[in-house]
Design an enzyme around this catalytic site. Sequence first.
Site, PDB file in Angstrom:
ATOM      1  N   ASP A  15     -76.384 -23.398  19.248  1.00  0.00           N
ATOM      2  CA  ASP A  15     -77.784 -23.788  19.085  1.00  0.00           C
ATOM      3  C   ASP A  15     -78.656 -22.620  19.516  1.00  0.00           C
ATOM      4  OD1 ASP A  15     -80.059 -25.234  18.653  1.00  0.00           O
ATOM      5  OD2 ASP A  15     -79.780 -26.640  20.305  1.00  0.00           O
ATOM      6  N   ASP A 109     -80.946 -23.332  12.633  1.00  0.00           N
ATOM      7  CA  ASP A 109     -80.708 -22.788  13.969  1.00  0.00           C
ATOM      8  C   ASP A 109     -79.536 -23.408  14.729  1.00  0.00           C
ATOM      9  OD1 ASP A 109     -81.958 -25.232  14.251  1.00  0.00           O
ATOM     10  OD2 ASP A 109     -83.289 -24.603  15.866  1.00  0.00           O
ATOM     11  N   GLU A 110     -78.742 -24.245  14.094  1.00  0.00           N
ATOM     12  CA  GLU A 110     -77.599 -24.803  14.818  1.00  0.00           C
ATOM     13  C   GLU A 110     -76.476 -25.161  13.859  1.00  0.00           C
ATOM     14  OE1 GLU A 110     -77.973 -28.720  16.625  1.00  0.00           O
ATOM     15  OE2 GLU A 110     -79.846 -29.050  15.536  1.00  0.00           O
TER      16      GLU A 110
END
Length: 362
Positions: A15, A109-110
């Site tokens: 993350d 983003d993860e």
Amino acid sequence: MDAPPPSPRKIIHIDMDAFYASVEQRDNPALRGQPIAVGGGGPRGVVATASYEARAFGVKSAMPGARARRLCPDLIFVPPRFDAYRAVSGQIRAIFARFTDMIQPLSLDEAYLDVTVNKPGIASATQVAAEIRALIRAETGLTASAGVSYNKLIAKLASDQNKPDGICVVRPSEGPAFIAAMPVRRIHGVGPVTAARMHALGIETGADLRARDLPFLQAHFGNAAQYYYRAARGQDDRPVREREQRKSVSVEDTFFDDLTDRDRLVAEIERIATSLWGRIEKAQAWGRTVTLKIKFADFRIITRSRSFATPVRSPDLLAQAARDLLLAQLPLRMGARLLGLGVHNLEVEEEAGQGDQLALGL
């Protein structure tokens, strides 16, 4: 002779730390160390991501920009640059691919990675996570946090434990205790309303949840009981796999008291629209059809939709469509116990035309 039990999987959840805001601070040194929010600061603006300096004041993702400014008067609003975020996300995905092809992106983003068997042949998933984080820092100038465990549920919870720029490892023998100490509101799949219901039943932690047997959970939580029962024991068999093409993005809320008042109903659907816009931005998936969902006190459900010629790319347009759909149903035949809002007929950003990309209520 019985076959030996299968070896535990090795799952990593990566993350990125305050991703959009961190990219902006990386690219503009004047923003470093400052409380910034990526998004719109106008009356209908929405915070997409806040820097950690802003989070210290309580500024959060999906928060209305006006409220964020009240919490942090010195907050700096920065228009989003999705081309830049996608480019960095592509760099990060390329790093993941050096270690495994079993990658499940959740957003820009993860992602989950299954590194049980990995390309470099590294035996330790912790070492794999450390090398990935070091490469992300070296090649993008950004930091990432990682959770390392034997399933997706615990890996995702672990990645949040030592943010920012941290790593948390939870081994199979430690999983039940890790969940036992976790507030139930943090367990994936337990939303705010369910957490409140659990608290009313004296269930505050994972340990409290584990102490309830399955019939008790079924009586109070219906079809979700089996998931909660297994989650409380640190069990999650879901595989890491490439994300299926998203068909919709939606948000819904269940209320303690059935809603009948017009102003309260409108306020709730506007709040839900704000939350939905935050999810739309994060997923980079824009829909042409807005759908309202109402569940009545007798559990009957109706849906009403409005379609547009092009994808909805403005929070103002989304909120207005939501209000129009709701107002057309008033007065309600009986109180509403749930309101939901979603967008369908999606175009992901890579496929869609650029259009009014920065129409974020700036």
